[in-house]
Design a protein around this motif. Structure first.
Motif, PDB file in Angstrom:
ATOM      1  N   SER A  76       0.828  -1.209   0.000  1.00 38.96           N
ATOM      2  CA  SER A  76       0.000   0.000   0.000  1.00 38.96           C
ATOM      3  C   SER A  76       0.862   1.258   0.000  1.00 38.96           C
ATOM      4  O   SER A  76       0.551   2.229  -0.700  1.00 38.96           O
ATOM      5  N   GLU A  77       1.940   1.261   0.763  1.00 42.60           N
ATOM      6  CA  GLU A  77       2.834   2.419   0.755  1.00 42.60           C
ATOM      7  C   GLU A  77       3.469   2.625  -0.620  1.00 42.60           C
ATOM      8  O   GLU A  77       3.602   3.741  -1.091  1.00 42.60           O
ATOM      9  N   THR A  78       3.842   1.534  -1.272  1.00 39.71           N
ATOM     10  CA  THR A  78       4.402   1.626  -2.617  1.00 39.71           C
ATOM     11  C   THR A  78       3.367   2.145  -3.603  1.00 39.71           C
ATOM     12  O   THR A  78       3.667   3.008  -4.440  1.00 39.71           O
ATOM     13  N   ALA A  79       2.140   1.639  -3.500  1.00 38.33           N
ATOM     14  CA  ALA A  79       1.085   2.077  -4.418  1.00 38.33           C
ATOM     15  C   ALA A  79       0.760   3.556  -4.229  1.00 38.33           C
ATOM     16  O   ALA A  79       0.626   4.299  -5.204  1.00 38.33           O
ATOM     17  N   TYR A  80       0.641   3.992  -2.983  1.00 42.95           N
ATOM     18  CA  TYR A  80       0.352   5.405  -2.740  1.00 42.95           C
ATOM     19  C   TYR A  80       1.518   6.294  -3.161  1.00 42.95           C
ATOM     20  O   TYR A  80       1.320   7.379  -3.693  1.00 42.95           O
ATOM     21  N   GLY A  81       2.730   5.846  -2.923  1.00 45.16           N
ATOM     22  CA  GLY A  81       3.893   6.622  -3.338  1.00 45.16           C
ATOM     23  C   GLY A  81       3.977   6.769  -4.846  1.00 45.16           C
ATOM     24  O   GLY A  81       4.267   7.848  -5.372  1.00 45.16           O
ATOM     25  N   ARG A  82       3.724   5.685  -5.552  1.00 41.38           N
ATOM     26  CA  ARG A  82       3.763   5.754  -7.017  1.00 41.38           C
ATOM     27  C   ARG A  82       2.562   6.487  -7.588  1.00 41.38           C
ATOM     28  O   ARG A  82       2.654   7.072  -8.661  1.00 41.38           O
ATOM     29  N   LYS A  83       1.439   6.459  -6.883  1.00 36.69           N
ATOM     30  CA  LYS A  83       0.259   7.196  -7.347  1.00 36.69           C
ATOM     31  C   LYS A  83       0.532   8.696  -7.322  1.00 36.69           C
ATOM     32  O   LYS A  83       0.061   9.437  -8.178  1.00 36.69           O
ATOM     33  N   GLN A  84       1.319   9.137  -6.360  1.00 31.10           N
ATOM     34  CA  GLN A  84       1.667  10.551  -6.283  1.00 31.10           C
ATOM     35  C   GLN A  84       2.685  10.925  -7.343  1.00 31.10           C
ATOM     36  O   GLN A  84       2.758  12.074  -7.759  1.00 31.10           O
ATOM     37  N   ASP A  85       3.491   9.973  -7.770  1.00 34.71           N
ATOM     38  CA  ASP A  85       4.452  10.220  -8.849  1.00 34.71           C
ATOM     39  C   ASP A  85       3.781   9.961 -10.188  1.00 34.71           C
ATOM     40  O   ASP A  85       2.598   9.707 -10.283  1.00 34.71           O
ATOM     41  N   ASN A  87       4.821   7.477 -12.364  1.00 37.56           N
ATOM     42  CA  ASN A  87       4.966   6.092 -12.817  1.00 37.56           C
ATOM     43  C   ASN A  87       4.068   5.123 -12.040  1.00 37.56           C
ATOM     44  O   ASN A  87       4.514   4.107 -11.541  1.00 37.56           O
ATOM     45  N   TYR A  88       2.775   5.405 -11.979  1.00 45.84           N
ATOM     46  CA  TYR A  88       1.818   4.518 -11.294  1.00 45.84           C
ATOM     47  C   TYR A  88       1.313   3.464 -12.265  1.00 45.84           C
ATOM     48  O   TYR A  88       0.937   3.752 -13.392  1.00 45.84           O
ATOM     49  N   SER A  89       1.288   2.237 -11.802  1.00 44.53           N
ATOM     50  CA  SER A  89       0.763   1.131 -12.597  1.00 44.53           C
ATOM     51  C   SER A  89      -0.487   0.580 -11.903  1.00 44.53           C
ATOM     52  O   SER A  89      -0.446   0.296 -10.705  1.00 44.53           O
ATOM     53  N   PRO A  90      -1.589   0.422 -12.626  1.00 43.09           N
ATOM     54  CA  PRO A  90      -2.797  -0.137 -12.006  1.00 43.09           C
ATOM     55  C   PRO A  90      -2.605  -1.563 -11.483  1.00 43.09           C
ATOM     56  O   PRO A  90      -3.396  -2.043 -10.686  1.00 43.09           O
ATOM     57  N   LYS A  91      -1.515  -2.221 -11.916  1.00 41.70           N
ATOM     58  CA  LYS A  91      -1.224  -3.562 -11.411  1.00 41.70           C
ATOM     59  C   LYS A  91      -1.020  -3.560  -9.900  1.00 41.70           C
ATOM     60  O   LYS A  91      -1.369  -4.515  -9.218  1.00 41.70           O
ATOM     61  N   LEU A  92      -0.460  -2.456  -9.385  1.00 40.53           N
ATOM     62  CA  LEU A  92      -0.247  -2.359  -7.941  1.00 40.53           C
ATOM     63  C   LEU A  92      -1.569  -2.408  -7.185  1.00 40.53           C
ATOM     64  O   LEU A  92      -1.675  -3.052  -6.143  1.00 40.53           O
ATOM     65  N   MET A  93      -2.577  -1.717  -7.707  1.00 47.20           N
ATOM     66  CA  MET A  93      -3.873  -1.728  -7.047  1.00 47.20           C
ATOM     67  C   MET A  93      -4.470  -3.141  -7.080  1.00 47.20           C
ATOM     68  O   MET A  93      -5.038  -3.600  -6.092  1.00 47.20           O
ATOM     69  N   TRP A  94      -4.322  -3.832  -8.188  1.00 46.98           N
ATOM     70  CA  TRP A  94      -4.859  -5.190  -8.276  1.00 46.98           C
ATOM     71  C   TRP A  94      -4.137  -6.145  -7.335  1.00 46.98           C
ATOM     72  O   TRP A  94      -4.751  -7.018  -6.733  1.00 46.98           O
TER      73      TRP A  94
END
Length: 112
Positions: A76-85, A87-94
């Motif tokens: 979750s920390e990685t997903a939120y960090g990348r969402k702010q940058d 380079n967010y990948s929807p794979k992280l959410m899945w």
């Protein structure tokens, strides 16, 4: 009491992941991240109490549950960090949406 608190926090955290990681406004993502941090601290505290009471019955499941929960927190920390940058990948959410029910399942096995 601790089990109900644990399950309710997992449910709120799961909904918060969906809500926060699908937003395009950065402020909503940050708000969701702060809410997630609050609830996963409550989850960690309740899991420690539950684990102390259940370790003598299911030591392996307690360790696996702790590792899966820490994995969900790291993811979750990685997903939120990348969402702010950028380079967010929807794979992280899945991955997060698959790992959270797994953590809840392991916690359920520890409880019973």
């Amino acid at each position: 009491m601790w089990i109900i608190l644990n399950y309710s926090c997992w449910a709120i955290l799961f909904i918060n992941f969906i809500w926060g990681l699908t937003r395009s406004i950065k402020k909503h993502v940050i708000d969701s991240m702060m809410i997630a941090r609050l609830f996963y601290w409550i989850i960690v505290i309740s899991q420690v109490v539950i684990s102390l009471r259940s370790f003598h019955r299911h030591p392996l499941l307690v360790v696996i549950g702790a590792l899966v929960t820490l994995g969900v927190i790291a993811l979750s920390e990685t997903a939120y960090g990348r969402k702010q940058d950028v380079n967010y990948s929807p794979k992280l959410m899945w991955w997060l949406l698959l790992a959270t029910p797994l953590a809840i399942l392991v916690q359920t096995l520890v409880n019973y």
